[in-house]
Write an enzyme that holds these catalytic residues in place. Structure first.
Site, PDB file in Angstrom:
ATOM      1  N   HIS A   1      14.726  90.084  25.377  1.00  0.00           N
ATOM      2  CA  HIS A   1      14.748  88.575  25.626  1.00  0.00           C
ATOM      3  C   HIS A   1      14.349  88.076  27.151  1.00  0.00           C
ATOM      4  CE1 HIS A   1      16.164  84.081  25.176  1.00  0.00           C
ATOM      5  NE2 HIS A   1      16.571  84.228  26.391  1.00  0.00           N
ATOM      6  N   GLU A   2      15.182  89.019  27.744  1.00  0.00           N
ATOM      7  CA  GLU A   2      15.035  88.909  29.450  1.00  0.00           C
ATOM      8  C   GLU A   2      13.691  89.507  29.904  1.00  0.00           C
ATOM      9  OE1 GLU A   2      16.937  86.990  30.809  1.00  0.00           O
ATOM     10  OE2 GLU A   2      18.440  86.592  29.206  1.00  0.00           O
TER      11      GLU A   2
ATOM     12  N   HIS B   1       6.326  86.595  30.978  1.00  0.00           N
ATOM     13  CA  HIS B   1       5.701  85.409  31.333  1.00  0.00           C
ATOM     14  C   HIS B   1       5.369  85.245  32.728  1.00  0.00           C
ATOM     15  CE1 HIS B   1       5.788  80.732  30.249  1.00  0.00           C
ATOM     16  NE2 HIS B   1       4.480  81.299  30.371  1.00  0.00           N
TER      17      HIS B   1
END
EC number: 3.4.24.59
Length: 800
Positions: free
Chosen positions: A563-564, A570
């Protein structure tokens, strides 16, 4: 800091618009750094045999996280360097006093830009304005983002204090900018001149509109008396919000019951709370009431505990209602129908009505699963109807039944295949396969990191070009914040030739990126500042001797790390020319999409087969264990996943209801009545309306302050991520397919915040997708929000 007018209202106008969350290069002269001919210097270990070097880097990546002796040897290779570098290579931050110098130099540069913008009169100067103001934002971000991170993470109190002072200095200056009406006037003048805007790139137009919107939300256009009222309201909201988050308390601190009625609860706990007269005091906060709701057999006791833990003190409800009232007044002062309308106008949703459409559609798509789950619990209970205080109890019974199965016992060995180094290796291999970028461990110079345990990874592309830096602070230590997080310490951005020339006139050691990582863009031949990211987790540290197990992760921790790293991805791939829209600096309700989608890859068999290996034997995770993991997830999801989803949807609906209140109704807000209206309308297992006092769970919902009117964002992005996973990555069949990865990168990631989120979603799904027939999703609006609601959230429950 409470004096800053924008902090409680929205993201800071001159700084980060991101999500809720953040090879040692030889020193070169500026002329060399900016010269296209020196491109090979920027990333200085391009191997002659790429595949051999790649394999070596891949193995090193695992060992720097799994073996402390290897890490010590690896990290000491540069220990002989006589001249220390600064924190994260920042040339100013070699000692605590460096923070003051860093802030002062940045402040002088800011003041020069402000003077230039205010004095602008020629067409050329107005054409420079969007880029000039973006650089102003970048200079503020450089100090504020890095200082804010260091003051929390650094173990040395002197450094913490110095970072705090630098942060405060730039924050105070930002307050000045917020009230400098000339900046707003000049920017509006530039943006309304076709001879200027026709010259601007799409990025410059977007950044100009973002800044104009931020100015408008800072009351800069209001008459002085109204602006003062705006400032006062904002300060009140900041204080009320902080108090609301930190002062949550139940109406009753304990529930007194007969000690014998606590059968099912751990006897040791019963002994702790037992009183002299055969009664027991069950506290209404902390772990004991949660355990009681899961295990006490007596339904009457569970009911008492449940109602008490969901009933807030009247003081806390007053804080919330005053907060909502002042937010409604602030919105009215700014010319908006409600705080929700004001907050959502620049989000994908655009309006509270559209959010409600999405959430109502989502309730419908989730309802069948909820009823399926509850019918199984009802069958366990038998005759009388299932009540909200029964849910945790019967879910616990089902989980216990399941955990005694052979498959569940088998899964206790799964962490043996998830050493931290192996998982980092897996992330690098996945990024390489999908996007053509990978993670390369790099020695750190003396002074570069805030703790000896911090690993540095350089991100490189297929041409061996250096494109980003990640500092990984992943191991537990005393007083470290336990929550995993991603921090952007410096955004990607193009550095102009004027900035390089400006540095050349300053001190001989001045660097256009303060000494931090740069590279030359191979196409434009311009110098770029590279994104610098920090990843913080709280995993167990491997043994110092190297003997014994490395840090082994649970499946949940693996998903958290993925997730991180989705946020980091991005930042890495969303490298725009302007920093205001780079990486995660996008609409709040789009920012979680990359991170939520990344979770889906973590346990997909095609991805697991790329990395999951036993820490000791190097045996790969067997197909049968992968299948068992999948069945385990589905089993747990089918026990409570849909009810968890419904709880999140209800919280988002309550948030919208509270923040859609117009100012003329803000004087008589009854937050408890509104909470029960929403709950009764949409919950399958609502709180009773006849308890006295009625439950008032909203007093414990601290996110109403930090995520006011935007709590829906996470589940909105989950619904979009599920759709992309199903249709682009073919529900995992294309999880390691380069074509799918390129499509997602080109339509979503590479834009950062420089493209409307709906265009990204429509682009990645394609016009042939039934949900996007004729590209209709690109228009956004109420129907698009409803369509996303119909996609649903799946059965995994709330992840992360």
């Amino acid at each position: 800091m409470a004096g800053h007018m924008l902090m409680p209202l929205r993201r800071r106008p001159w700084t980060c618009r991101a999500c809720l969350q953040r090879l040692q290069q030889p020193r070169r002269s500026l002329e060399t750094a900016a010269s296209p001919s020196s491109q090979s210097d920027v990333y200085d270990y391009a191997p002659t045999n790429h595949s051999t070097q790649k394999k070596s880097n891949d193995e090193t990546l695992r060992r720097v996280f799994d073996s402390q002796p290897f890490w010590r040897e690896f990290s000491q290779r540069s220990a002989t360097q006589s001249k220390p570098t600064g924190l994260v290579q920042n040339q100013y931050l070699t000692n605590p006093d460096g923070f003051r110098a860093f802030a002062n130099v940045s402040l002088q540069r800011c003041q020069a830009i402000v003077a230039k913008v205010l004095a602008a009169s020629t067409l050329e100067e107005y054409r420079d304005m969007a880029r000039d103001l973006d650089r102003l934002s970048d200079l503020l971000c450089r100090v504020i983002d890095l200082s804010d991170f260091i003051r929390v993470i650094h173990p040395d109190p002197r450094v913490q204090e110095a970072a705090t002072q630098a942060y405060a200095l730039m924050f105070e200056y930002m307050n000045v900018l917020n009230t400098t009406t000339g900046l707003n006037d000049q920017l509006k003048k530039a943006a309304s001149n076709p001879d200027v805007t026709s010259y601007w790139s799409e990025e410059e137009k977007i950044v100009a509109q973002i800044l104009i919107k931020d100015f408008s939300n800072s009351a800069i256009h209001m008459p002085p008396n109204e602006r003062q009222r705006f400032v006062n309201l904002s300060n009140d909201i900041s204080q009320l919000g902080s108090n609301f988050v930190n002062s949550a308390e139940p109406a009753k601190s304990q529930v007194v019951v007969g000690a014998n009625s606590l059968r099912g609860l751990d006897p040791i706990l019963v002994q702790q709370i037992r009183r002299w007269n055969r009664t027991a005091s069950v506290p209404t906060t902390g772990m004991i009431p949660r355990l009681a709701l899961r295990s006490v057999h007596d339904e009457g006791v569970r009911r008492e505990v449940y109602l008490a833990t969901r009933t807030s003190s009247s003081r806390q409800l007053h804080r919330l209602e005053e907060l909502l009232s002042k937010r409604a007044e602030l919105a009215q002062l700014s010319g908006h129908a409600s705080f929700g309308h004001m907050t959502l106008s620049d989000k994908m949703a655009k309006s509270p009505e559209a959010v409600s459409n999405f959430l109502t559609a989502l309730v419908g798509s989730n309802r069948e699963y909820v009823q399926e789950e509850l019918s199984k619990l009802q069958a366990m209970k038998g005759g009388s109807p299932l009540q909200p205080w029964d849910h945790a109890y019967y879910v616990h019974q089902r989980v216990l039944q399941y955990s005694q199965s052979r498959r569940s016992r088998e899964l206790s060995a799964v962490p043996e295949f998830f050493s931290l180094g192996t998982v980092m290796q897996g992330l690098s291999r996945l990024f390489d396969r999908l996007y053509g970028v990978r993670l390369v461990p790099q020695e750190t110079a003396a002074g570069e990191t805030w703790n000896p345990d911090v690993r540095r990874l350089d991100v490189v592309d297929e041409a061996e070009r250096h494109i980003a830096v990640i500092y990984c602070d992943l191991f537990s230590r005393p007083n470290k914040h336990p929550n995993p997080a991603h921090f952007t310490l410096r955004c990607a951005r193009e550095i102009s030739s004027e900035e390089v020339a400006e540095c050349a006139t300053m001190d001989h050691s001045a660097h256009p990126n303060d000494g931090m990582a740069t590279a030359v863009d191979p196409q434009s031949k311009t110098l770029r500042q590279l994104p610098t990211i920090a990843l913080v987790c709280d995993f167990a540290e491997p043994p110092a001797t190297g003997a014994g197990r490395p840090s082994l992760l649970s499946e949940h921790s693996v998903r958290t790390l993925f997730h991180e790293m989705g946020h980091a991805l991005h930042s890495i791939l969303g490298q725009t020319r302007l920093q205001s829209i780079s990486g995660t600096r996008c609409a709040t309700d789009f920012a979680e999409l990359p991170s939520v989608l990344m979770e889906r890859f973590a346990t997909e068999p095609a991805v697991l087969s790329m990395y999951a290996r036993h820490w000791q034997t190097d045996q790969p995770l067997s197909e049968s264990m992968m299948l068992s993991m999948e069945k385990d997830r589905l089993a747990h999801g089918s026990i409570y996943g849909a009810v968890e989803n419904e709880a999140q949807i209800l919280m988002a609906l309550v948030d919208q209801a509270y923040h859609s209140i117009p100012a003329d109704k803000a004087g008589q807000i009854d937050s408890t009545a509104i909470y029960h209206q929403v709950s009764s309308a949409h919950s399958t297992l609502p709180d009773p309306t006849d308890s006295r006092p009625p439950t008032s769970w909203q007093g414990f919902f601290g996110h109403l302050y930090g995520y006011g009117a935007t709590y829906y964002s996470y589940i909105f992005d989950r619904a979009i991520a599920n759709k992309i996973w199903e249709d682009v990555f073919q529900a995992g069949k294309a999880a390691v397919d380069r074509e799918a990865g390129e499509r997602y990168k080109n339509e979503v990631l590479r834009w950062g915040g420089g493209r409307n989120g709906w265009d990204c979603v429509a682009g990645v799904l394609g016009s042939a997708n039934a949900a996007n027939a004729n590209g209709r999703l690109a228009e956004g609006g109420d129907e698009a929000m409803r369509e996303v609601g119909r996609w649903g959230l799946g059965r995994d429950g709330v992840s992360g």
